[in-house]
Write an enzyme that holds these catalytic residues in place. Structure first.
Site, mmCIF file in Angstrom:
data_model
loop_
_atom_site.group_PDB
_atom_site.id
_atom_site.type_symbol
_atom_site.label_atom_id
_atom_site.label_comp_id
_atom_site.label_asym_id
_atom_site.label_seq_id
_atom_site.Cartn_x
_atom_site.Cartn_y
_atom_site.Cartn_z
ATOM 1 N N SER A 130 2.752 56.177 -61.093
ATOM 2 C CA SER A 130 3.436 55.969 -59.817
ATOM 3 C C SER A 130 4.797 55.313 -60.022
ATOM 4 O O SER A 130 4.996 54.537 -60.963
ATOM 5 C CB SER A 130 2.573 55.064 -58.926
ATOM 6 O OG SER A 130 3.293 54.584 -57.813
ATOM 7 N N TYR A 154 -1.195 47.018 -57.216
ATOM 8 C CA TYR A 154 -1.291 48.458 -57.420
ATOM 9 C C TYR A 154 -0.326 48.910 -58.510
ATOM 10 O O TYR A 154 -0.708 49.628 -59.443
ATOM 11 C CB TYR A 154 -0.993 49.203 -56.110
ATOM 12 C CG TYR A 154 -0.914 50.709 -56.279
ATOM 13 C CD1 TYR A 154 -2.074 51.470 -56.407
ATOM 14 C CD2 TYR A 154 0.318 51.362 -56.322
ATOM 15 C CE1 TYR A 154 -2.015 52.845 -56.570
ATOM 16 C CE2 TYR A 154 0.390 52.730 -56.489
ATOM 17 C CZ TYR A 154 -0.786 53.469 -56.613
ATOM 18 O OH TYR A 154 -0.716 54.842 -56.784
#
Length: 328
Positions: A130, A154
């Protein structure tokens, strides 16, 4: 080819499984059906995948389970040729509330996949990473040499998974590739994303809500381009051991995106504003030179075109996809 797609009932994993099955491959989908959003959408992804296998001549098998189950992962990886590891606990804001859960799924789950792959004779592990690994931009667009200083659990979990993939390549010779996705959107996307929220609210006659000033920017990547980048790694081994940005060619201010959605659906609506979460990135923009050079990746759809296509798709699939309709 035998392909394992972890998280294959989710948004990106579902599109990958559908594409591979339609191309005639034998696909196994592993998904634990975490109720992060309406599971009916995941069930729909499974139905689409099965239909794609029937029309394309491939096979599609669903296994309900988690990558945190090391024995299950080992059994499935031992039967496969290539692993597309898409499974993770999504959500930057969710990760702030539940960092242990994010670590369990995103890091421990990744290690189970890598350990199983190390012990099996497989072609490659393709890891879904990501843009959240970058954190606050020192410069834009991000290239892969930019500092990685994530600002959420995250992002930290995705960076850890990347590093484990790199280490398993260097130490054990396991072919691995990590793809850093930049805000993926398109049909069947998660309903709690900005674009889906904007479209849903406007279709229900409600003002789209922008968090913060709206001056923050995002690089939105169309799901078809994500599928293309992953598909190239079925045969291309030039990127083994590498990490690559997979984004578009531009970024857009969130306020501009909200206005574009509003104007396409109901120009009379006002834009509403709410406070921005501190873990949300201020700006993202991908330098895709490396992916272009190594695997020939070339994005096809700009967000200004893609959002119009998504609105059309949303209208056509409103009855089963819209969250307010599904709740009623």
């Amino acid at each position: 080819m035998n392909i394992l797609v972890t998280g294959g009932a989710g948004f990106i994993g579902g599109h990958l499984a559908e594409s591979f099955a339609e191309a005639g491959h034998d696909v196994v989908v592993l998904d634990n059906f975490e109720p992060y959003y309406d599971l009916g959408i995941k069930r729909h992804n499974v139905e689409v995948g099965r239909a794609a296998a029937e029309s394309g001549g491939g096979n599609y098998r669903l296994v309900e389970g988690s990558t945190t189950d090391a024995d299950l992962v080992a059994d499935l990886v031992g039967e496969t040729s290539i692993v597309y590891h898409q499974a993770s606990q999504a959500g930057v804001r969710t990760s702030v509330d539940e960092p242990q859960k994010v670590n369990q799924y995103n890091v421990e789950g990744m290690l189970n996949v890598l350990d199983a792959a190390r012990d099996a004779d497989i072609k490659r592990v393709v890891n879904a990473s990501s843009s959240s690994v970058y954190g606050k931009p020192r410069y834009l667009p991000y290239d892969e040499d930019h500092l990685t200083t994530p600002i959420s659990p995250y992002g930290a979990s995705k960076l850890a998974a990347e590093q484990y993939a790199r280490v398993y390549n260097e130490v054990y010779g396991l072919p691995t590739v990590s793809l850093r996705y930049f805000t993926v959107y398109g049909p069947r996307m998660r309903p709690n994303m900005a674009i889906t929220n904007f479209v849903s609210r406007c279709l229900h006659g409600e003002s789209p809500v922008v968090y913060g000033s709206g001056e923050q920017t995002r690089d939105f990547t169309y799901i078809g381009d994500i599928v293309d980048a992953n598909s190239r790694l079925l045969s291309d081994d030039s990127a083994d051991g590498e990490v690559m940005n997979i984004g578009s060619t531009d970024n857009i201010e969130i306020i501009t995106l909200a206005e574009k959605v509003r104007d396409a659906i109901d120009p009379s609506l006002e834009i509403s504003f709410d406070s921005r979460h501190p873990s949300d990135a201020e700006h993202t923009h991908a330098d895709i030179s490396k992916a272009r050079e190594l695997i020939g990746y070339e994005p096809t759809l700009d967000i200004r075109e893609g959002v119009s296509e998504f609105i059309d798709w949303y209208r056509e699939n409103y009855e089963w996809y819209d969250p307010l309709v599904r709740e009623s």
